[in-house]
Design an enzyme around this catalytic site. Structure first.
Site, PDB file in Angstrom:
ATOM      1  N   GLY A  14       0.411  -1.053   0.453  1.00  0.00           N
ATOM      2  CA  GLY A  14       0.127   0.165  -0.313  1.00  0.00           C
ATOM      3  C   GLY A  14       1.226   1.374   0.035  1.00  0.00           C
ATOM      4  N   THR A  16       1.841   3.864  -2.129  1.00  0.00           N
ATOM      5  CA  THR A  16       1.608   4.826  -2.817  1.00  0.00           C
ATOM      6  C   THR A  16      -0.075   5.108  -2.205  1.00  0.00           C
ATOM      7  OG1 THR A  16       0.045   3.517  -4.376  1.00  0.00           O
ATOM      8  CG2 THR A  16       1.801   3.912  -4.959  1.00  0.00           C
ATOM      9  N   ASP A  18      -2.737   6.552   0.904  1.00  0.00           N
ATOM     10  CA  ASP A  18      -2.867   7.969   2.055  1.00  0.00           C
ATOM     11  C   ASP A  18      -1.898   7.579   2.958  1.00  0.00           C
ATOM     12  OD1 ASP A  18      -4.539   9.958   0.765  1.00  0.00           O
ATOM     13  OD2 ASP A  18      -5.695  10.079   2.686  1.00  0.00           O
ATOM     14  N   LYS A 154      -6.013  -1.408  10.845  1.00  0.00           N
ATOM     15  CA  LYS A 154      -7.547  -2.017  11.639  1.00  0.00           C
ATOM     16  C   LYS A 154      -8.041  -1.086  10.422  1.00  0.00           C
ATOM     17  CE  LYS A 154      -9.790   1.548  12.746  1.00  0.00           C
ATOM     18  NZ  LYS A 154     -10.503   2.508  12.232  1.00  0.00           N
ATOM     19  N   ASP A 183      -3.337  -0.369  16.580  1.00  0.00           N
ATOM     20  CA  ASP A 183      -4.813   1.047  17.077  1.00  0.00           C
ATOM     21  C   ASP A 183      -3.615   2.002  17.512  1.00  0.00           C
ATOM     22  OD1 ASP A 183      -6.440   2.860  19.038  1.00  0.00           O
ATOM     23  OD2 ASP A 183      -7.689   1.016  19.346  1.00  0.00           O
ATOM     24  N   HIS A 184      -3.752   3.045  17.126  1.00  0.00           N
ATOM     25  CA  HIS A 184      -3.155   4.167  16.428  1.00  0.00           C
ATOM     26  C   HIS A 184      -3.188   5.403  17.949  1.00  0.00           C
ATOM     27  CE1 HIS A 184      -6.208   6.588  14.979  1.00  0.00           C
ATOM     28  NE2 HIS A 184      -5.101   7.807  15.180  1.00  0.00           N
ATOM     29  N   ASP A 241     -16.051   2.321  13.181  1.00  0.00           N
ATOM     30  CA  ASP A 241     -14.974   2.752  13.525  1.00  0.00           C
ATOM     31  C   ASP A 241     -13.727   3.206  14.504  1.00  0.00           C
ATOM     32  OD1 ASP A 241     -13.126   4.144  11.312  1.00  0.00           O
ATOM     33  OD2 ASP A 241     -14.127   5.409  11.812  1.00  0.00           O
ATOM     34  N   HIS A 246     -10.790   2.251  19.089  1.00  0.00           N
ATOM     35  CA  HIS A 246     -10.189   3.338  20.145  1.00  0.00           C
ATOM     36  C   HIS A 246     -10.736   3.283  21.504  1.00  0.00           C
ATOM     37  CE1 HIS A 246      -7.949   4.292  16.142  1.00  0.00           C
ATOM     38  NE2 HIS A 246      -8.924   4.881  15.735  1.00  0.00           N
ATOM     39  N   LYS A 336     -18.168  12.355  14.220  1.00  0.00           N
ATOM     40  CA  LYS A 336     -18.031  12.704  13.112  1.00  0.00           C
ATOM     41  C   LYS A 336     -18.567  14.735  13.070  1.00  0.00           C
ATOM     42  CE  LYS A 336     -15.465   9.726  10.595  1.00  0.00           C
ATOM     43  NZ  LYS A 336     -13.749  10.011  10.719  1.00  0.00           N
TER      44      LYS A 336
HETATM   45  C1  BG6 Z   1      -9.025   6.204  13.230  1.00  0.00           C
HETATM   46  C2  BG6 Z   1     -10.609   6.256  12.042  1.00  0.00           C
HETATM   47  O1  BG6 Z   1      -9.135   4.848  13.421  1.00  0.00           O
HETATM   48  O2  BG6 Z   1      -9.277   7.463  13.284  1.00  0.00           O
HETATM   49  C3  BG6 Z   1     -11.359   7.952  11.433  1.00  0.00           C
HETATM   50  O3  BG6 Z   1     -10.973   5.463  10.774  1.00  0.00           O
HETATM   51  C4  BG6 Z   1     -11.209   8.445  12.305  1.00  0.00           C
HETATM   52  O4  BG6 Z   1     -12.625   7.553  11.039  1.00  0.00           O
HETATM   53  C5  BG6 Z   1      -9.771   8.879  13.319  1.00  0.00           C
HETATM   54  O5  BG6 Z   1     -11.237   9.681  12.183  1.00  0.00           O
HETATM   55  C6  BG6 Z   1      -9.708   9.657  13.988  1.00  0.00           C
HETATM   56  O6  BG6 Z   1      -8.202   9.651  14.550  1.00  0.00           O
HETATM   57  P1  BG6 Z   1      -7.427  10.556  15.221  1.00  0.00           P
HETATM   58  O7  BG6 Z   1      -6.057  10.227  15.795  1.00  0.00           O
HETATM   59  O8  BG6 Z   1      -7.533  11.957  13.983  1.00  0.00           O
HETATM   60  O9  BG6 Z   1      -8.137  10.855  16.508  1.00  0.00           O
END
Ligand code: BG6
Length: 492
Positions: A14, A16, A18, A154, A183-184, A241, A246, A336
């Site tokens: 992946g 290329t 985003d 994820k 899980d960032h 999502d 998170h 959102k």
């Molecule tokens: C991602 C979701 O895991 O986390 C997105 O797929 C969301 O929809 C994003 O916008 C939010 O991350 P952060 O770090 O900007 O709070």
């Protein structure tokens, strides 16, 4: 341990996309800038588009310029540039893997990387299984003299069954200890700080329980809509999502018991216990305690069905049924197109006995502790004090510690920390399989009820705090949402 023990090649599937351009390449650049990459290291990006090494490197240069935390320094870039390679192939194509294998062994010789690999799957989830299988078939995994790890973005499945299936497929090839489920949020500086704040401070630990805490609110709000991700988001919605990963991770860190030590396993064990203690959801409880919303205008977004029932907002009241938390509601909400971009954990403490100052002032503002995850990182405390002057009025006062406002502090981006840890073989900040499993179990119960109930969407205006039902959910318990945005917020 010296960094050179982590000599390896990172292969990004992946290359290329985003994520690679906005997050991974800038993170690798920052790691190199701060001397946190081993010398013997290089990157192979795999993508389906036609590009030469040169044209790909030029694109990466632009991405780093645009998205890096640390400004691009030409000398550092020169070093990174020469470590980046591009390979074009379709993920189904066996020839592609054969060429990749050849390139990797050539690079092993040039960079002394000893066969060590990190395979980063920055691709749509439908490719996870395929790529892992192909890597195995082509003999690129589990070479005894070296290590191979896989980092997976994820969503890890779309429900419990699909997650189980995917996990089975992955663990047929990679061992659990070599599987890094991302899980960032766990890479964010303040998430790592939650345990420290809780377990390194005598002010907090003794009162962190149902004797002193009235309720806990965890909010993660975003101002953006779904941008250009309609195709993905339509199938996911805010529950899959944000909540499954998170938000439940934020709950586990807030509610877990102190681990016996700081090892990866001990920490994961405690987190899983929280997930196991979540109140068993019945359909009645879901209908009562789970609120969903969709912003006006969502149905007109690209790749969204005109009658879509996908939720862009979720609020939940959750109970953790263990000794520490019995009876304390945890309210979570995420959405959102809300008024601010902010993630916070707000701990509201119980009032003291209603005598003395309470009598004269007709009730006092509750003590609050706010752990500010983003955009500000820090801790905010609200408590009561006497208003200066001759009256006996009591007013709430605030103490605000802003970690990223301090001169010189520049927290690393989540992905820097996660890549760095995967290189070092430390999976503490990644999700263990049973965490994923228990979170899907919980979320599936909600999804199932929602599937059978038609929502009245859209039900909130963009730029507001979500549907009115979310306010009612908390007002019923005689609490209110503390509007987030931290110390700058007049409503706090
Ligand atoms: C991602 C979701 O895991 O986390 C997105 O797929 C969301 O929809 C994003 O916008 C939010 O991350 P952060 O770090 O900007 O709070």
């Amino acid at each position: 341990m010296s960094l050179n023990e982590f000599s390896s090649i990172m292969v990004i599937f992946g290359g290329t996309g985003d994520l690679t351009h906005r997050k991974l390449m800038p993170a690798l650049y920052n790691l190199l800038f701060e001397k946190n990459l081993p010398e013997n290291f290089c990157i192979v990006s795999v993508g389906r588009r036609d590009k030469t090494n040169e044209s790909y490197r030029n694109e990466v240069y632009e991405s780093i310029k645009n998205f890096s935390r640390i400004e691009l320094d030409e000398n550092v870039w020169k070093v990174l540039k020469n470590k980046i390679y591009y390979q074009k192939f379709d993920f189904h194509d066996d020839n592609g893997y054969t060429h990749l294998k050849g390139l990797l062994s050539e690079l092993d010789d040039n960079y002394n990387t000893n066969g060590n690999r990190i395979f980063y799957l920055a691709v749509a989830p439908e490719y996870f299984e395929l790529i892992v299988e192909k890597l195995n078939e082509h003999g690129m995994v589990e070479n005894n003299r070296s290590w191979q790890r896989v980092m997976i973005e994820k969503p890890f499945g779309k429900d419990l069954n699909s997650a189980k299936y995917l996990n089975k497929k992955i663990t047929e090839v990679f061992r659990e200890k070599n599987t890094y489920r991302i899980d960032h949020y766990l890479g964010k500086e303040m998430l790592q700080n939650i345990m420290v704040i809780r377990f390194a401070n005598v002010f907090f630990e003794p009162v962190w329980n149902n004797k002193y805490v009235d309720n806990i609110q965890i909010s993660s709000s975003e101002t953006v809509g779904i941008e250009n991700r309609g195709g993905y988001y339509e199938k996911a919605g805010a529950l899959r999502d944000m909540v499954q990963n998170h938000m439940l991770q934020l709950i586990t860190l807030t509610a877990m018991e102190p681990p016996v030590d700081l090892s990866t396993e001990s920490i994961h064990d405690e987190k899983v216990k929280v997930l196991k203690s979540l109140q068993e959801l019945t359909p009645e409880l879901v209908l009562k305690n789970a609120i969903r919303g969709q912003y006006k205008g969502y149905r007109e977004e690209e790749k969204v069905k005109p009658n879509s029932d996908t939720e862009t907002y979720v609020a939940l009241k959750i109970y953790i049924e263990n000794f520490r938390w019995a009876g304390v509601p945890f309210y979570i909400r995420t959405g959102k197109r809300l008024p601010v971009k902010s993630t916070e954990i707000i701990v509201q403490f119980k009032p003291l006995p209603g005598i003395l100052f309470f009598k004269e002032n007709g009730g006092l503002t509750p003590n609050l502790l706010v752990i500010k995850i983003q955009p500000e990182e820090g801790v905010f405390l609200q408590f009561n004090a006497k208003k200066p002057g001759t009256s006996n009025k009591i007013i709430p006062v605030q103490m605000d510690f802003c970690q990223n406002c301090q001169v010189g502090s520049n927290s690393p981006e989540a992905y820097e920390r996660l890549i760095y840890d995967a290189l070092r073989g430390d999976s503490t900040l990644f999700t263990r399989w049973d965490e994923v499993e228990y979170s899907w179990k919980y979320v599936d119960k909600i999804a199932e009820v929602w599937r059978n109930e038609k929502p009245n969407f859209p039900n909130y205006e963009a730029g507001t705090w979500g549907p009115i039902e979310a306010d009612k959910l908390i007002l019923k318990d005689n609490f209110k949402w503390w509007n987030i945005g931290g110390s700058n917020n007049e409503n706090l």
